[in-house]
Scaffold this motif. Structure first.
Motif, PDB file in Angstrom:
ATOM      1  N   MET A   1       0.979  -1.330  -0.600  1.00 19.46           N
ATOM      2  CA  MET A   1       0.436  -0.160   0.383  1.00 19.46           C
ATOM      3  C   MET A   1       0.488   1.109  -0.158  1.00 19.46           C
ATOM      4  SD  MET A   1      -3.672   0.882   0.499  1.00 19.46           S
ATOM      5  CE  MET A   1      -3.929   2.432   1.171  1.00 19.46           C
ATOM      6  N   LYS A   2       1.683   1.089   0.298  1.00 17.18           N
ATOM      7  CA  LYS A   2       3.023   2.552   0.640  1.00 17.18           C
ATOM      8  C   LYS A   2       4.192   2.582  -0.360  1.00 17.18           C
ATOM      9  CE  LYS A   2       5.302   3.714   5.215  1.00 17.18           C
ATOM     10  NZ  LYS A   2       6.269   3.247   6.567  1.00 17.18           N
ATOM     11  N   ARG A   3       3.440   1.376  -1.069  1.00 20.79           N
ATOM     12  CA  ARG A   3       4.803   1.487  -2.301  1.00 20.79           C
ATOM     13  C   ARG A   3       3.478   2.335  -3.723  1.00 20.79           C
ATOM     14  NH1 ARG A   3       8.173  -3.674  -3.791  1.00 20.79           N
ATOM     15  NH2 ARG A   3      10.214  -2.811  -2.138  1.00 20.79           N
ATOM     16  N   ARG A   4       2.642   2.121  -3.385  1.00 22.01           N
ATOM     17  CA  ARG A   4       1.281   2.412  -4.182  1.00 22.01           C
ATOM     18  C   ARG A   4       1.138   3.832  -4.484  1.00 22.01           C
ATOM     19  NH1 ARG A   4      -4.328   0.336  -5.758  1.00 22.01           N
ATOM     20  NH2 ARG A   4      -4.628   2.002  -7.460  1.00 22.01           N
ATOM     21  N   ILE A   5       1.008   4.589  -2.915  1.00 17.17           N
ATOM     22  CA  ILE A   5       1.389   5.845  -2.597  1.00 17.17           C
ATOM     23  C   ILE A   5       2.177   6.132  -2.990  1.00 17.17           C
ATOM     24  CG2 ILE A   5       0.728   7.180  -0.867  1.00 17.17           C
ATOM     25  CD1 ILE A   5      -0.856   5.841   0.429  1.00 17.17           C
ATOM     26  N   ILE A   6       3.633   6.284  -3.273  1.00 22.17           N
ATOM     27  CA  ILE A   6       4.782   6.460  -3.401  1.00 22.17           C
ATOM     28  C   ILE A   6       5.284   6.878  -4.517  1.00 22.17           C
ATOM     29  CG2 ILE A   6       7.477   6.402  -3.621  1.00 22.17           C
ATOM     30  CD1 ILE A   6       7.158   5.011  -0.429  1.00 22.17           C
ATOM     31  N   TYR A   7       4.028   5.590  -5.488  1.00 21.96           N
ATOM     32  CA  TYR A   7       4.289   5.697  -6.967  1.00 21.96           C
ATOM     33  C   TYR A   7       3.177   6.665  -7.385  1.00 21.96           C
ATOM     34  CZ  TYR A   7       7.011   1.312  -7.464  1.00 21.96           C
ATOM     35  OH  TYR A   7       7.962   0.466  -7.551  1.00 21.96           O
ATOM     36  N   VAL A   8       2.356   6.879  -6.724  1.00 20.18           N
ATOM     37  CA  VAL A   8       1.509   8.197  -7.126  1.00 20.18           C
ATOM     38  C   VAL A   8       1.907   9.099  -6.783  1.00 20.18           C
ATOM     39  CG1 VAL A   8      -0.989   8.946  -6.724  1.00 20.18           C
ATOM     40  CG2 VAL A   8      -0.938   5.959  -6.806  1.00 20.18           C
ATOM     41  N   ILE A   9       2.423   9.432  -6.313  1.00 20.34           N
ATOM     42  CA  ILE A   9       2.933  10.876  -6.018  1.00 20.34           C
ATOM     43  C   ILE A   9       4.554  10.973  -6.683  1.00 20.34           C
ATOM     44  CG2 ILE A   9       4.890  12.111  -3.928  1.00 20.34           C
ATOM     45  CD1 ILE A   9       2.676  11.342  -1.805  1.00 20.34           C
ATOM     46  N   ILE A  10       5.070   9.558  -6.821  1.00 23.22           N
ATOM     47  CA  ILE A  10       5.805  10.190  -7.992  1.00 23.22           C
ATOM     48  C   ILE A  10       5.484  10.241  -9.165  1.00 23.22           C
ATOM     49  CG2 ILE A  10       8.294   9.103  -9.425  1.00 23.22           C
ATOM     50  CD1 ILE A  10       8.639   8.265  -6.805  1.00 23.22           C
ATOM     51  N   SER A  11       4.098   9.646  -9.834  1.00 21.32           N
ATOM     52  CA  SER A  11       3.409  10.168 -11.069  1.00 21.32           C
ATOM     53  C   SER A  11       2.970  11.072 -11.477  1.00 21.32           C
ATOM     54  CB  SER A  11       2.599   8.790 -11.340  1.00 21.32           C
ATOM     55  OG  SER A  11       3.187   7.578 -11.348  1.00 21.32           O
ATOM     56  N   VAL A  12       2.251  11.898  -9.820  1.00 20.83           N
ATOM     57  CA  VAL A  12       1.420  13.518 -10.216  1.00 20.83           C
ATOM     58  C   VAL A  12       2.974  14.711  -9.955  1.00 20.83           C
ATOM     59  CG1 VAL A  12       1.281  15.006  -8.698  1.00 20.83           C
ATOM     60  CG2 VAL A  12       0.062  12.796  -8.948  1.00 20.83           C
ATOM     61  N   SER A  13       4.167  13.941  -9.436  1.00 21.62           N
ATOM     62  CA  SER A  13       5.158  15.097  -9.625  1.00 21.62           C
ATOM     63  C   SER A  13       6.023  15.085 -11.138  1.00 21.62           C
ATOM     64  CB  SER A  13       6.096  14.535  -8.424  1.00 21.62           C
ATOM     65  OG  SER A  13       5.811  14.853  -7.188  1.00 21.62           O
ATOM     66  N   MET A  14       6.138  13.940 -11.423  1.00 23.55           N
ATOM     67  CA  MET A  14       6.623  14.282 -12.911  1.00 23.55           C
ATOM     68  C   MET A  14       5.374  14.656 -13.751  1.00 23.55           C
ATOM     69  SD  MET A  14       9.587  12.866 -12.365  1.00 23.55           S
ATOM     70  CE  MET A  14      10.406  12.693 -13.984  1.00 23.55           C
ATOM     71  N   ILE A  15       4.578  14.446 -13.558  1.00 22.24           N
ATOM     72  CA  ILE A  15       2.844  14.951 -14.691  1.00 22.24           C
ATOM     73  C   ILE A  15       3.120  16.114 -14.500  1.00 22.24           C
ATOM     74  CG2 ILE A  15       1.169  15.254 -15.419  1.00 22.24           C
ATOM     75  CD1 ILE A  15       0.913  11.674 -14.415  1.00 22.24           C
ATOM     76  N   SER A  16       3.811  17.190 -13.194  1.00 22.19           N
ATOM     77  CA  SER A  16       3.558  18.405 -12.931  1.00 22.19           C
ATOM     78  C   SER A  16       4.667  19.024 -13.571  1.00 22.19           C
ATOM     79  CB  SER A  16       3.281  19.173 -11.389  1.00 22.19           C
ATOM     80  OG  SER A  16       4.178  18.173 -10.853  1.00 22.19           O
ATOM     81  N   ILE A  17       5.428  18.611 -13.770  1.00 26.50           N
ATOM     82  CA  ILE A  17       7.302  19.096 -14.079  1.00 26.50           C
ATOM     83  C   ILE A  17       7.382  19.108 -15.496  1.00 26.50           C
ATOM     84  CG2 ILE A  17       9.421  18.041 -13.891  1.00 26.50           C
ATOM     85  CD1 ILE A  17       9.462  17.355 -11.048  1.00 26.50           C
ATOM     86  N   VAL A  18       6.792  17.953 -15.833  1.00 27.39           N
ATOM     87  CA  VAL A  18       6.792  17.477 -17.494  1.00 27.39           C
ATOM     88  C   VAL A  18       5.423  19.072 -17.902  1.00 27.39           C
ATOM     89  CG1 VAL A  18       5.959  16.856 -19.890  1.00 27.39           C
ATOM     90  CG2 VAL A  18       7.256  15.630 -17.771  1.00 27.39           C
ATOM     91  N   ALA A  19       4.194  19.265 -17.493  1.00 23.83           N
ATOM     92  CA  ALA A  19       3.264  20.043 -17.865  1.00 23.83           C
ATOM     93  C   ALA A  19       3.916  21.685 -17.944  1.00 23.83           C
ATOM     94  CB  ALA A  19       2.404  20.022 -17.447  1.00 23.83           C
TER      95      ALA A  19
END
Length: 131
Positions: free
Chosen positions: A1-19
């Motif tokens: 469960m913790k890994r999934r939250i970390i992946y979501v946070i990393i994904s959102v961060s990467m998407i916001s950086i690219v945007a």
């Protein structure tokens, strides 16, 4: 469960950086495009002014003066009569146009010395070669 939250946070961060980077690149492109258009327009105005001056000097010089204001007149457009040699022309002048006198001079000079496109081209490209 913790890994999934970390992946979501990393994904959102990467998407916001690219945007954010995409937005920055688009804004820089638009800024450079406006700057280039402004530089080109300035160079064209300068070349036209220099060419008109050369034509006027070939004819022995010219004098142009026009008062666009009359007491109590607040309209933007003014009707004037222009006399050049044996030609009389009625024109409507925009008071807010900074090139109104230059346009009138171009119009009058056309009867006596037509526009030299090749000279205008030389002036334009010689001025832009420095950039």
């Amino acid at each position: 469960m913790k890994r999934r939250i970390i992946y979501v946070i990393i994904s959102v961060s990467m998407i916001s950086i690219v945007a954010n980077q995409t937005h920055w690149v688009v804004n820089m492109y638009n800024s450079y495009e406006k700057e280039i258009v402004l530089d080109i327009n300035t160079a064209i105005e300068k070349a036209v002014y220099m060419e008109v001056t050369e034509r006027g000097e070939r004819l022995g010089g010219f004098f142009a003066y026009s008062s666009y204001t009359e007491d109590g007149d607040t309209s933007r457009y003014v009707k004037k009569t222009i006399t050049g040699g044996d030609t009389i022309v009625n024109v409507v002048i925009d008071r807010q146009d900074p090139n109104a006198n230059l346009k009138i001079i171009q119009f009058i000079l056309n009867d006596y010395a037509s526009l030299n496109i090749s000279r205008l081209n030389e002036i334009f490209f010689s001025g832009n070669a420095e950039r």
